[in-house]
Design an enzyme around this catalytic site. Structure first.
Site, PDB file in Angstrom:
ATOM      1  N   ARG A 182      -9.913   0.655  15.855  1.00 30.11           N
ATOM      2  CA  ARG A 182      -9.791   1.661  14.630  1.00 30.11           C
ATOM      3  C   ARG A 182     -10.908   1.066  13.733  1.00 30.11           C
ATOM      4  O   ARG A 182     -11.819   1.485  13.298  1.00 30.11           O
ATOM      5  CB  ARG A 182      -8.322   1.330  13.990  1.00 30.11           C
ATOM      6  CG  ARG A 182      -8.232   2.413  12.750  1.00 30.11           C
ATOM      7  CD  ARG A 182      -6.639   2.352  12.514  1.00 30.11           C
ATOM      8  NE  ARG A 182      -6.403   1.140  11.761  1.00 30.11           N
ATOM      9  CZ  ARG A 182      -5.097   0.759  11.255  1.00 30.11           C
ATOM     10  NH1 ARG A 182      -4.002   1.572  11.432  1.00 30.11           N
ATOM     11  NH2 ARG A 182      -4.725  -0.418  10.836  1.00 30.11           N
TER      12      ARG A 182
ATOM     13  N   LYS B 200       0.823  -1.217   0.049  1.00 31.28           N
ATOM     14  CA  LYS B 200      -0.071   0.024  -0.092  1.00 31.28           C
ATOM     15  C   LYS B 200       0.721   1.476  -0.139  1.00 31.28           C
ATOM     16  O   LYS B 200       2.202   0.960   0.058  1.00 31.28           O
ATOM     17  CB  LYS B 200      -1.096  -0.082   1.124  1.00 31.28           C
ATOM     18  CG  LYS B 200      -0.393   0.025   2.596  1.00 31.28           C
ATOM     19  CD  LYS B 200      -1.189  -0.021   3.738  1.00 31.28           C
ATOM     20  CE  LYS B 200      -0.370  -0.104   5.015  1.00 31.28           C
ATOM     21  NZ  LYS B 200      -1.582  -0.138   6.314  1.00 31.28           N
TER      22      LYS B 200
ATOM     23  N   MET C 185      10.707  25.014  -1.590  1.00 28.98           N
ATOM     24  CA  MET C 185       9.788  23.852  -2.328  1.00 28.98           C
ATOM     25  C   MET C 185      10.650  22.978  -2.964  1.00 28.98           C
ATOM     26  O   MET C 185      10.325  21.802  -3.091  1.00 28.98           O
ATOM     27  CB  MET C 185       8.692  24.769  -3.036  1.00 28.98           C
ATOM     28  CG  MET C 185       7.780  23.807  -3.713  1.00 28.98           C
ATOM     29  SD  MET C 185       6.549  24.710  -4.798  1.00 28.98           S
ATOM     30  CE  MET C 185       5.514  25.242  -3.461  1.00 28.98           C
TER      31      MET C 185
ATOM     32  N   TYR D 121      14.967  31.642   2.724  1.00 29.17           N
ATOM     33  CA  TYR D 121      13.974  32.740   3.139  1.00 29.17           C
ATOM     34  C   TYR D 121      14.189  32.831   4.536  1.00 29.17           C
ATOM     35  O   TYR D 121      14.536  31.984   5.284  1.00 29.17           O
ATOM     36  CB  TYR D 121      12.806  31.775   2.995  1.00 29.17           C
ATOM     37  CG  TYR D 121      12.273  31.638   1.409  1.00 29.17           C
ATOM     38  CD1 TYR D 121      11.993  32.634   0.762  1.00 29.17           C
ATOM     39  CD2 TYR D 121      12.027  30.427   0.761  1.00 29.17           C
ATOM     40  CE1 TYR D 121      11.581  32.632  -0.496  1.00 29.17           C
ATOM     41  CE2 TYR D 121      11.772  30.174  -0.527  1.00 29.17           C
ATOM     42  CZ  TYR D 121      11.413  31.231  -1.237  1.00 29.17           C
ATOM     43  OH  TYR D 121      10.973  31.342  -2.458  1.00 29.17           O
TER      44      TYR D 121
END
Length: 815
Positions: free
Chosen positions: A582, A484, A759, A710
């Protein structure tokens, strides 16, 4: 190879049970999955700690294999094939290889050591191939199994062999020595690899030296410990940077630009040669090659001319994304018959498309006539169901008529000129060529263009980790592997193909779309969907996925659709909540569950499962046992009331290690497959699977008082050399890893991340690191490891792995 079974029987001390002992054998196999197995294959059913090839014999007989070396004849296979019954099939394979080696009497170079074996072998093959027809170990086939398989590829036309031997513990070399039986020995660098298998350096050297007991000569870097273990039969031919008493004294290794000039003294004269490398390991490996050329009495000019052409050795088969929805298997640096067989098997294990294309150059040093060679290549291509063949080279072009759906080109330039007319799309392409053909240019044309950040996935490591956990299981315990979340960030379909190749029992995904993607990619294994949404039930049924059912509402919704489609015995998996709270049926809903399922023929309860909340934390051992006890009681009640015998499973990766008595019928392996354990001792036995790497885009030096990034969060207190790397938080790197918390590895040194992570970029301090633009930067892998990063960020390794963006290209490789 062409040997009759009757001649093999006495060599491996076998009892023959069959109908025809005069049949000829032309191929040896240990891999039941290989499409190259046929009627003249002798299959050795090897038995390991977690796999027994005897279970595949029935299937192999149905596919036409008729000859087997076994410890016993499997039930139902009697009188259906020829069986050579032995005490131990691995020992039989080794004994057969030793016998076969004895049929040939040309020089054999044997290599062992901790590092450099494969590189020296490949370089010697390049340096000596103009004058010899060489047989060598393919890739790094140097193990207890790999060595015999390598030697069994010898044929009558070979006149020089180069084989490597790798060992990890004592007593292994005595098995390999009679198989290689080297006339010329080379001891490469002795390092720390496999130190855990020996009590001391002396013991490791002594064990490795067994290989050379009967050699005529031993080539090695002069060393007092080695000197003490050298056989009296062998002549020492030594080299040294320090000792003038060595046969070859290297008195200078001057690095300039991208090369090294080596000056050495031999038999009183001084010589010079240049190699296109600077690193210490390459210099030592090159000197080992030099020693062989000197022993073979090559002239200095020839040595210089050949060694200046040495090249980096690529020891990995890589899987890459290609243009037009293609998959590329890059093996563009070698072309010999044995490695072609290996590459075709790898192609099958990783194939995701119906169409399979082979781009193949002329093959060199096969030991066969060209007619016989390309007939055998044609047979390989047919057995591997290759859709299209593209041959490149003068020789293969002249045998174009031996291949179906084949087009040939005289050289790589002609292929490139016709590239647009070849229409590559929706296919798996194996690119296999000798270095002289420069197939890297073809790879560049076919490879999907993405940025230079890649996540390299080591398929050997996945296989190793799978086998490590399988070794903890009882013989009849099944294994489900979780793929998964895009295979925990590693790439779901590619990992699933490998797991199918290893014949795991089940795959697990979180959502239906993940399972559908795998089915559309050609996966045939049963796939369980752990968190199916009601809206996905129709798609689950359509694609033959198997849903986990965890509530009465979900069960009724699935039954309604199943009845509408008139299904019968459709597999479902019942989830019990034993304390995780769960998902799952609790104790107070079990009676309603039983009432709903009793007498229902639409579905079949394939398994009953639960999930442990604290399997990784032994401080909560009592709670874990309470979960296991409740699972036992609830699942037993279901089985009794419904009169069923489903698969039961509750253990995840940590559970496999910490609660071995609760394996039930199956376990679910997750993060452990990907090389991560929360147990420090267990971590030592797992191999790193994923290495996230990028490159240095730019280097600059800033002055004291200047800032980086930054918000000016880093202020230089002194002149600082800064490298910018094109990877950022959009690629999955946590911003918390910046501002001096984390680091990347460049040239095996830590480079601290400075300022805020952007980013698409991050900046690191490379002051004091000898690096340049274009050099690699390791974001995670061996160092820093995902465990280390997770610890520093106060999270778990799962989050680090699954955060890596799918815009980061995955490159799969096998050593």
């Amino acid at each position: 190879m062409s040997l009759k079974i009757q001649n093999i029987i006495p060599q491996i001390q076998a009892e023959f049970v069959g109908n025809n002992s005069t049949v000829s054998i032309d191929t040896i196999s240990i891999d039941s999955r290989s499409l190259q197995n046929g009627s003249q294959t002798l299959f050795f059913a090897l038995v390991g700690s977690n796999n027994d090839a005897h279970v595949y014999i029935k299937d192999l007989i149905e596919k036409g294999v008729q000859n087997f070396v076994v410890t016993h004849i499997p039930e139902g296979c009697e009188a259906k094939a020829n069986f050579l019954v032995v005490r131990n099939t691995l020992e039989a394979l080794q004994e057969f290889a030793a016998y076969y080696r004895g049929l040939f009497h040309f020089p054999i170079i044997g290599l062992t050591g901790s590092n450099g074996k494969t590189i020296v072998k490949e370089w010697l093959n390049f340096l000596l191939s103009p004058d010899y027809n060489i047989i060598r170990s393919p890739k790094s086939y140097n193990s207890q199994v790999g060595v015999p398989l390598s030697v069994l590829a010898i044929n009558e036309q070979h006149n020089l062999g180069i084989f490597e031997a790798g060992i990890s513990t004592g007593s292994e070399m005595e098995k390999l020595k009679p198989i290689i039986k080297p006339t010329i020995g080379i001891l490469t660098n002795i390092g720390s690899a496999h130190d855990e298998g020996f009590t001391s350096l002396e013991e490791k050297i002594k064990e490795k030296m067994l290989l050379f007991e009967d050699s005529e000569v031993l080539i090695y870097q002069k060393n007092e410990i080695v000197d003490s273990f050298i056989s009296k039969k062998a002549k020492a031919f030594t080299w040294s940077f320090d000792s003038k008493d060595a046969d070859v004294f290297v008195f200078s290794a001057a690095i300039k630009n991208d090369s090294t000039t080596i000056q050495y003294r031999y038999k009183g004269d001084s010589f010079e040669l240049t190699i296109p490398f600077q690193d210490k390991a390459s210099i030592e490996n090159a000197i080992s090659c030099l020693m062989v050329l000197l022993y073979f009495k090559y002239e200095g000019k020839t040595i210089q001319n050949r060694m200046e052409l040495l090249y980096p050795v690529e020891m990995r088969l890589k899987v890459k994304n290609g243009i037009n929805n293609c998959s590329i298997i890059d093996d563009s640096y070698s072309s010999d018959f044995q490695s072609l067989k290996i590459a075709l098997d790898f192609l099958e294990s990783q194939n995701k498309r119906q169409k399979k294309t082979l781009i193949l150059s002329d093959i060199f040093q096969s030991g066969l006539s060209n007619g016989e060679l390309y007939s055998k290549v044609s047979q390989l291509i047919v057995s591997n169901k290759i859709t299209r063949v593209i041959g490149i080279g003068e020789t293969i072009s002249s045998f174009e008529n031996k291949f179906t759906n084949c087009v040939t080109f005289k050289n790589t330039e002609a292929f490139i000129s016709s590239f647009d007319d070849l229409n590559f799309s929706n296919e798996t392409i194996l690119i296999k060529g000798a270095r002289t053909f420069h197939f890297e240019e073809i790879v560049a044309l076919l490879e999907e263009k993405t940025h230079e950040t890649v996540l390299e996935i080591n398929l050997n490591a996945i296989s190793h980790n799978l086998n490590f956990f399988k070794s903890k299981l009882k013989p009849k315990t099944k294994i489900m592997v979780m793929v998964k979340a895009f295979g925990y960030g590693s790439g779901g379909l590619e990992i699933a193909k490998l797991l199918e190749h290893h014949k795991v029992d089940y795959l697990g995904v979180a959502f239906a779309d993940e399972g559908i993607s795998l089915k559309n990619g050609g996966i045939h294994l049963p796939i369980m969907v752990l968190n199916p949404e009601t809206t996905s039930f129709a798609a689950i049924i359509q694609h033959q996925l198997e849903p986990e059912i965890y509530s009465l509402k979900g069960l009724c919704a699935f039954l309604k659709i199943a009845e509408q489609k008139k299904l019968k015995h459709f597999p479902i998996h019942i989830k019990l909540d034993t304390g995780m709270h769960r998902l799952g049926f609790e104790n107070n809903t079990i009676d309603d569950l039983i009432a709903t399922l009793k007498g229902n023929q639409t579905v079949q309860v394939k398994s009953i499962l639960s999930h442990m909340a604290t399997s990784d934390d032994l401080e909560h051992k009592d709670f874990a046992h309470s979960q296991i006890d409740l699972f036992e009681n609830l699942s037993l009640k279901l089985m009794t009331e419904l009169q069923i015998k489903p698969i039961r499973h509750i253990l995840n990766t940590s559970g496999i290690s910490n609660y071995p008595d609760s394996q039930y019928d199956m376990v679910r392996l997750g993060i452990g497959l990907y090389g991560v354990s929360n147990d420090h001792e267990e971590q030592k036995y797992l191999e790193n699977v994923g290495t996230l790497k990028s490159v240095i885009s730019q280097i600059r030096t800033i002055s004291a008082g200047e800032s980086v990034g930054y918000g000016r969060r880093f202020m230089a207190e002194k002149p600082t050399k800064i490298a910018t790397i094109p990877i950022g938080y959009a690629d999955g790197i946590s911003r918390g890893w910046g501002n001096g918390v984390g680091f990347v590895t460049i040239k095996n040194e830590k480079a601290t991340i400075l300022g805020s992570i952007c980013m698409d970029m991050l900046m690191v301090d490379v002051t004091g690191i000898d690096c340049k633009e274009g050099d690699a930067a390791i974001i995670f892998g061996e160092s820093p490891s995902v465990n280390y990063i997770a610890q520093k960020l106060n999270t778990i390794p799962y989050e680090i792995l699954t955060s890596i963006s799918q815009r980061v290209k995955r490159v799969f490789y096998r050593e």
